[in-house]
Design an enzyme around this catalytic site. Structure first.
Site, PDB file in Angstrom:
ATOM      1  N   HIS A 131       0.836  -1.197   0.000  1.00  0.00           N
ATOM      2  CA  HIS A 131       0.000   0.000   0.000  1.00  0.00           C
ATOM      3  C   HIS A 131       0.876   1.254   0.000  1.00  0.00           C
ATOM      4  O   HIS A 131       2.077   1.195   0.257  1.00  0.00           O
ATOM      5  CB  HIS A 131      -0.920   0.026   1.228  1.00  0.00           C
ATOM      6  N   LYS A 135      -0.659   4.930   4.359  1.00  0.00           N
ATOM      7  CA  LYS A 135      -1.397   3.912   5.117  1.00  0.00           C
ATOM      8  C   LYS A 135      -0.510   3.417   6.245  1.00  0.00           C
ATOM      9  O   LYS A 135       0.489   2.739   6.021  1.00  0.00           O
ATOM     10  CB  LYS A 135      -1.806   2.753   4.209  1.00  0.00           C
TER      11      LYS A 135
END
Length: 233
Positions: A131, A135
Site C-alpha cells: 500500500h 497507510k
C-alpha cells in the site's frame, strides 16, 4: 437516493463523485463529531471516517433507522455491539474491509483455493500486501480478511505479521509510493508456486462498491455482507 457521508477524505470525495455520476445526491458531509446532523436528510450513510469516530457514527445512524455502509477499519472490537444496536432499531448494516467488487470476488477465490490446498502438506502459504506510504496500519484489513479466509478453510490457525511457523499464515506488509493496494496469496513448494493476486489501479473500485452496496441495501433490514450484495452467498 440521498447519501450522508461520514468522513470526507480521499475516499469520501471519490464516493461523492461516483454517487453523483450515478444520479444520487450527497446531502451531508460529516467530518467532525461536533457537527449537527439531520439524519432525516439522507436515505443511507456511508462511513469512511476514523476508528475513533466510526462506532458512534454508525450507531447514531441506527438509532435514527438510517442504514449504514461502513468501510472504516480499526474499530471492530465493537462490531458485535454495533450489530446488536442495528437489530434493536430495525436498521440495516454492511461492513466490509474492502468494498471493491473485484476484491470480494478475490476473497471467494482465496477461500476456494485454501480448501483445495488444505490436504497438500508440501505447500506453504504466504501473503504479501503493498500500500501507499500514507497507510499507517499493517497488515491491511483486506489482508486480514484474506488470512481469516485461509484459516477458516485449512489447518492454519493464526496469522502473523512478518513471522512464519507451523500453522501460521505469514503476512508481509510493504509501504511504498502511491500504491492503492496489491494483495498476493502464494502457495509454495519445492517444485512450484501457485499464486493469486489482486492489484487495484486506483480508489475508484472501492468507492464504486460502497455506492453499489448503498443502492442494494435500500428497503432492507438486518446485517449483510458484500457476499449478499454480489449474490455469492
Amino acid at each position: 437516493m440521498n447519501i450522508g457521508l461520514f468522513g470526507y477524505g480521499k475516499m469520501g470525495k471519490k464516493i461523492e463523485q461516483i454517487a453523483q455520476d450515478r444520479g444520487h445526491t450527497i446531502t451531508a458531509k460529516i467530518n467532525d463529531s461536533s457537527q449537527e446532523v439531520d439524519y432525516s436528510a439522507f436515505d443511507v450513510a456511508i462511513d469512511f471516517s476514523t476508528p475513533e469516530a466510526a462506532f458512534e457514527n454508525i450507531t447514531r445512524c441506527f438509532k435514527h433507522k438510517v442504514p449504514v455502509i461502513s468501510g472504516t477499519t480499526g474499530w471492530l472490537e465493537k462490531y458485535e455491539d454495533a450489530i446488536e444496536i442495528c437489530n434493536a432499531n430495525q436498521s440495516a448494516f454492511i461492513y466490509a474491509s474492502n468494498f471493491s467488487l473485484g476484491v470480494n470476488i478475490f476473497f471467494e477465490l482465496n477461500k476456494k483455493l485454501a480448501q483445495m490446498m488444505a490436504g497438500l502438506d508440501q505447500y506453504r502459504v504466504s501473503m504479501e500486501e503493498i500500500h501507499h506510504t500514507q497507510k499507517l496500519d499493517a497488515p491491511s484489513g483486506t489482508a486480514i480478511t484474506l488470512a481469516e479466509g485461509i484459516i477458516s478453510n485449512s489447518t492454519y490457525d493464526k496469522w502473523k505479521l512478518n513471522e512464519s511457523g507451523d500453522h501460521i499464515v505469514p503476512i508481509k506488509s510493504i509501504r511504498e509510493g502511491t500504491v492503492p493496494g496489491t494483495h498476493t496469496v502464494n502457495y509454495g513448494s519445492a517444485v512450484d508456486n501457485i499464486q493469486i493476486k489482486h492489484e487495484a489501479h486506483n480508489r475508484e473500485g472501492f468507492a464504486l462498491g460502497a455506492v453499489i452496496a448503498s443502492e442494494w441495501i435500500q428497503g432492507k433490514k438486518g446485517v449483510f455482507t458484500m457476499r449478499d450484495v454480489l449474490n455469492l452467498s
